[in-house]
Design a protein around this motif. Structure first.
Motif, short mmCIF file in Angstrom:
data_model
loop_
_atom_site.label_atom_id
_atom_site.label_comp_id
_atom_site.label_asym_id
_atom_site.label_seq_id
_atom_site.Cartn_x
_atom_site.Cartn_y
_atom_site.Cartn_z
N LEU A 101 0.84 -1.21 0.00
CA LEU A 101 0.00 0.00 0.00
C LEU A 101 0.87 1.26 0.00
CD1 LEU A 101 -2.72 1.47 0.34
CD2 LEU A 101 -2.53 1.10 2.79
N CYS A 102 1.87 1.30 0.90
CA CYS A 102 2.71 2.49 1.00
C CYS A 102 3.50 2.71 -0.28
CB CYS A 102 3.66 2.36 2.19
SG CYS A 102 2.79 2.34 3.77
N ARG A 168 -10.50 0.75 -3.18
CA ARG A 168 -11.89 1.06 -3.54
C ARG A 168 -12.18 2.54 -3.48
NH1 ARG A 168 -16.31 -2.76 -0.68
NH2 ARG A 168 -17.89 -1.42 -1.57
N VAL A 169 -11.51 3.25 -2.55
CA VAL A 169 -11.86 4.66 -2.39
C VAL A 169 -10.71 5.61 -2.76
CG1 VAL A 169 -12.93 6.36 -0.89
CG2 VAL A 169 -13.58 3.96 -0.70
N PRO A 170 -9.71 5.80 -1.90
CA PRO A 170 -8.77 6.90 -2.23
C PRO A 170 -7.88 6.62 -3.43
CG PRO A 170 -8.11 5.80 -0.21
CD PRO A 170 -9.41 5.20 -0.61
N LEU A 171 -7.48 5.37 -3.65
CA LEU A 171 -6.52 5.10 -4.72
C LEU A 171 -7.18 4.49 -5.95
CD1 LEU A 171 -3.48 3.70 -2.69
CD2 LEU A 171 -3.83 6.00 -3.56
N GLU A 180 -9.78 -1.25 -7.86
CA GLU A 180 -8.35 -1.34 -8.15
C GLU A 180 -7.83 0.02 -8.59
OE1 GLU A 180 -8.49 -4.50 -11.06
OE2 GLU A 180 -8.68 -3.08 -12.69
N SER A 181 -6.52 0.22 -8.37
CA SER A 181 -5.93 1.50 -8.72
C SER A 181 -5.64 1.54 -10.21
CB SER A 181 -4.62 1.69 -7.95
OG SER A 181 -3.60 0.94 -8.57
N ALA A 182 -5.19 2.69 -10.70
CA ALA A 182 -4.73 2.77 -12.08
C ALA A 182 -3.49 1.90 -12.22
CB ALA A 182 -4.40 4.22 -12.43
N GLN A 183 -3.20 1.48 -13.46
CA GLN A 183 -2.00 0.69 -13.69
C GLN A 183 -0.77 1.57 -13.53
OE1 GLN A 183 -2.18 -1.47 -17.36
NE2 GLN A 183 -0.88 -3.08 -16.54
N PHE A 184 0.29 0.99 -12.93
CA PHE A 184 1.52 1.76 -12.76
C PHE A 184 2.13 2.04 -14.14
CE2 PHE A 184 2.70 -0.16 -8.34
CZ PHE A 184 1.54 0.37 -7.83
N GLY A 185 2.82 3.17 -14.25
CA GLY A 185 3.57 3.43 -15.47
C GLY A 185 4.78 2.52 -15.53
N ASP A 186 5.42 2.47 -16.71
CA ASP A 186 6.62 1.63 -16.86
C ASP A 186 7.70 2.04 -15.87
OD1 ASP A 186 5.56 0.08 -18.82
OD2 ASP A 186 6.37 1.27 -20.48
N TYR A 269 1.38 -7.60 -10.42
CA TYR A 269 0.00 -7.10 -10.53
C TYR A 269 -0.06 -5.77 -11.28
CZ TYR A 269 -1.00 -10.73 -7.13
OH TYR A 269 -1.12 -11.94 -6.49
N THR A 270 1.00 -5.02 -11.25
CA THR A 270 1.15 -3.71 -11.90
C THR A 270 0.08 -2.70 -11.49
OG1 THR A 270 -0.08 -4.27 -13.91
CG2 THR A 270 2.27 -4.73 -13.92
N ARG A 271 -0.67 -3.00 -10.45
CA ARG A 271 -1.60 -2.03 -9.88
C ARG A 271 -2.00 -2.54 -8.50
NH1 ARG A 271 -6.01 -1.03 -13.60
NH2 ARG A 271 -5.29 -2.34 -15.29
N LEU A 272 -2.51 -1.63 -7.66
CA LEU A 272 -2.95 -2.06 -6.33
C LEU A 272 -4.39 -2.54 -6.42
CD1 LEU A 272 -1.94 -2.09 -3.34
CD2 LEU A 272 -3.34 -0.07 -3.02
N LYS A 273 -4.66 -3.73 -5.86
CA LYS A 273 -6.05 -4.17 -5.77
C LYS A 273 -6.25 -4.90 -4.44
CE LYS A 273 -5.22 -6.77 -9.96
NZ LYS A 273 -5.84 -7.56 -11.00
#
Lengths: 359, 353
Positions: A101-102, A168-171, A180-186, A269-273
């Motif tokens: 998360l951090c 679900r909420v802030p990210l 889920e969050s947006a996908q991380f950039g490269d 995962y390339t994104r937070l879920k």
């Protein structure tokens, strides 16, 4: 009855066969698994061949096995430090989630930073998150006497739920409808080593094998940690600050679990879920025990454990054997190898007694 | 002193660990040598290799699912459709209980083994599919996105369950005593939200005063939580349900068994879980969908496809559960609506949010 069992143990102690008990355990597990495979309509020898080939049979297979071993190794190393100090941290899963998360928060807040700055920041944040989450349990233990096993275990659930909330909420991805969050950039994805699929996190984990070994056996701090682990009262008498040692061992294991968390999220995962772990936090504890709480043993155990998981899945992919059969074989091997280790370790004086500090 | 003793003990234990590896390795190698055919995946060990496998141009179809193949729902229907392909002589393989953490590896394994069409049957597989698809431009991948996210060799397939939900609504209008319908979603995503709204629209054709209460459980599998949500809906008078997701649906079945009312199976036949309360099954028959994918693979038309196969294609359907055959005349109740949807005369409203 007692006489017979002591005589039996005595015989084992005397014989040079005792160290072979874990291997015998593994062999028995494979034989039992063979019966299961036979019942499922497969040729057991062929099936084990497929399992082995699927995990270690080529560069690609070996790469996959090592990739999956990386989080197990990191968590296992942390547990080695904690368990050597007899600190029963059962909260690696939660520390892994909070670390992820951090690290993810950094990746999503500063998406434009160059890789060279962003990734170290993410790793540092994840370690910080793991330290914080394990430290919470540590402070509760030292100031309020809360049992560490219980507090670390309960913090798992809070940590996982916190990540689910964050996803679900802030990210959450701005235009997305799933948690889920947006996908991380490269630039936020941990780079791979020299053209392989293996990421630098694995290289880092390998370095840490040596570092943990040196820490535990060649530094005063390591000596203190082990002293607290072997006899709390004696350690106190010789002037070791036992509270500090417990806190250090705990937060070190937490930090490493957090690091494992961001590595997996960044690479796999390339994104937070809400679901970002394959129970690595719990498997990591098994790996530490299988590795007999020695860094090199943990390395071997992590690779073999990961190979077992990858190979078991291969069994399902290649031979279409139900995944449940493969999972039973996996569990049998771990259980019987651990049982074998217990026999091998019986009456050895450096065995770590499986009891917690009292108070 | 103590340090030195410790080191020697550790070294001894290290030796043991190494010894175990050295002893185990030849055993495993021997096992490996005795099975020289293990490098390339074949069909099920127990069945003979199908003739299709000999032809290098023949399609090879792989399905990857997130859970067990016996969930009476999402996964089971996909496995059944794959088995139907297999019965026709197509070379197929299924991998079950593959977590999103492992799917990248399994996708690669199938792609390298020469599978031509690989279906990743979970929304959560999306990121991995797009990553692996780039490395295997000649292999066709499909994922259960339902959001029209596609690529040159990645197809997306929609889940137009709302079309069936409209027919379920017709049944609900007949069975509900209060006219209050309930819907529970795993998450309030378009696929789910449209189901509840379409059910309401269908029910209103029978009972103009019908109303809908819907909520999202926040989980696809948590039966206990879903049951609580369904029970609180029942308190407000809801006595007919539709669910989106296995957990929400099973929770509704459990709640209806306790408080009374009727429920609907989610994309499969769950009537065995509550024969007295499951009135109808919303069915997702994926065989025509998979056939279309294989045809398109062969014709090289897979690029950027977004498959939207519903009632008109026989992919989405509703059947009355066995115990309700007497109460509901399936033919009279469902057939007119089904025919109208299939012919395009009736366009079921899609309300995504």
């Amino acid at each position: 009855m007692k006489n017979i069992s002591t005589a039996w143990l005595h015989l084992l102690n005397r014989s040079r066969l005792k160290p072979l008990a874990p291997i015998a355990g593994g062999a028995i597990a494979l034989m039992l698994g063979g019966i299961l495979l036979h019942v499922s309509g497969a040729n057991p020898l062929q099936a084990y061949g497929v399992m082995f080939a699927g995990a270690f049979g080529g560069t690609r297979q070996l790469t996959e096995t090592l990739l999956k071993a990386a989080p197990l190794l990191l968590i296992g190393l942390g547990m080695t430090i904690a368990f050597r100090c007899r600190v029963w941290n059962i909260g690696a899963e939660g520390q892994y989630y909070i670390g992820a998360l951090c690290g993810s928060a950094i990746a999503l807040t500063y998406p434009a930073l160059p890789s060279l700055i962003l990734i170290p920041l993410m790793l540092a944040a994840s370690i910080g998150g793991g330290i914080l989450w394990s430290g919470l349990a540590g402070l509760l233990h030292l100031y309020r006497g809360v049992n560490l096993i219980i507090s670390t275990l309960m913090l798992n659930y809070i940590g996982i739920l916190l990540v689910q909330y964050a996803a679900r909420v802030p990210l959450q991805q701005p235009d997305g409808f799933l948690p889920e969050s947006a996908q991380f950039g490269d630039n936020a994805q941990i780079p791979t080593m020299l053209g392989t699929r293996l990421h630098w996190g694995f290289g880092l984990a390998l370095l840490l094998v040596g570092a943990v070994y040196l820490l535990l056996w060649y530094t005063p701090l390591g000596f203190q940690l082990r002293a607290v682990g072997s006899r709390l009262s004696v350690a106190k008498c010789v002037g070791i600050n036992t509270s500090r040692s417990i806190l250090i061992a705990l937060t070190m294991s937490g930090g490493l679990a957090g690091l494992a968390g961001i590595l997996e999220v960044s690479y796999t995962y390339t994104r937070l879920k809400g679901d970002i772990s394959d129970s690595y936090g719990f498997s990591g504890i098994l790996v530490a025990l299988l590795g007999q709480l020695h860094p090199v043993g943990v390395l071997i155990a992590a690779v073999l454990f990961s190979g077992l998981m990858v190979g078991a899945q291969s069994l399902n992919v290649v031979l279409q054997i139900p995944a449940s059969v493969a999972q039973v074989i996996q569990a049998l091997v771990v259980l019987l190898v651990l049982a074998g280790q217990a026999i091998a370790r019986a009456k050895r004086d450096d065995a770590i007694p499986l009891v917690a500090h009292d108070g | 002193m103590q340090n030195k003793a410790m080191v020697s003990k550790v070294l001894a234990s290290l030796e043991r660990s190494l010894a175990s590896v050295l002893v185990a390795a030849p055993l495993l190698l021997a096992a490996c040598n005795s099975a020289p055919t293990t490098q390339t995946p074949t069909t099920t060990g127990s069945s003979p290799v199908s003739s299709a496998a000999v032809n290098s141009n023949a399609p090879k179809f792989a399905l990857i699912i997130n859970g067990p193949p016996t969930d009476k729902s999402w996964n089971q229907k996909a496995v059944e459709a794959t088995q139907a392909l297999k019965a026709k002589g197509i070379d197929t393989a299924v991998s079950e209980s593959v977590s999103p953490a492992d799917v990248e590896r399994v996708l690669r394994q199938y792609a390298e083994a020469g599978y031509t069409t690989i279906v990743a049957h979970s929304f959560n597989y999306g990121d991995a599919v797009f990553k692996v698809a780039k490395e295997f431009p000649k292999v066709n991948f499909a994922w259960a996105g339902g959001v029209n996210k596609v690529a040159a060799n990645v197809a997306d397939y929609d889940q137009p369950f709302y079309e069936g939900a409209y027919m379920v609504g017709v049944i609900g209008g007949k069975l509900s005593k209060t006219g209050k319908l309930g819907a529970l979603y795993g998450f309030d995503i378009p696929v789910c939200h449209a189901m509840g709204e379409a059910m309401l629209a269908g029910a209103k054709t029978v009972r103009p005063d019908a109303t809908l209460t819907s909520s999202a459980v926040g989980n696809w599998d948590d039966v206990a939580k879903a049951k609580e949500a369904a029970l609180s809906q029942a308190e407000t008078g809801v006595d007919f349900w539709i669910g989106c997701g296995q957990g929400p649906t099973i929770g509704q079945i459990e709640a209806a068994k306790e408080k009374g009312g009727y429920t609907t199976s989610y994309v499969g036949d769950m009537s065995s879980l509550g024969p007295q309360v499951v009135a109808s099954n919303l069915i997702w028959n994926m065989e025509p969908l998979f056939n279309r994918m294989l045809d398109d693979t062969k014709a090289g038309k897979f690029a950027n496809q977004f498959y939207k196969l519903g009632v008109a294609d026989g992919v989405i359907d509703v059947e009355v559960a066995p115990a309700f055959q007497d109460k509901l005349d399936a033919k009279a109740t469902l057939e007119p609506t089904r025919a109208k949807i299939a012919s395009g005369e009736l366009k079921v409203p899609f309300v995504p949010k």
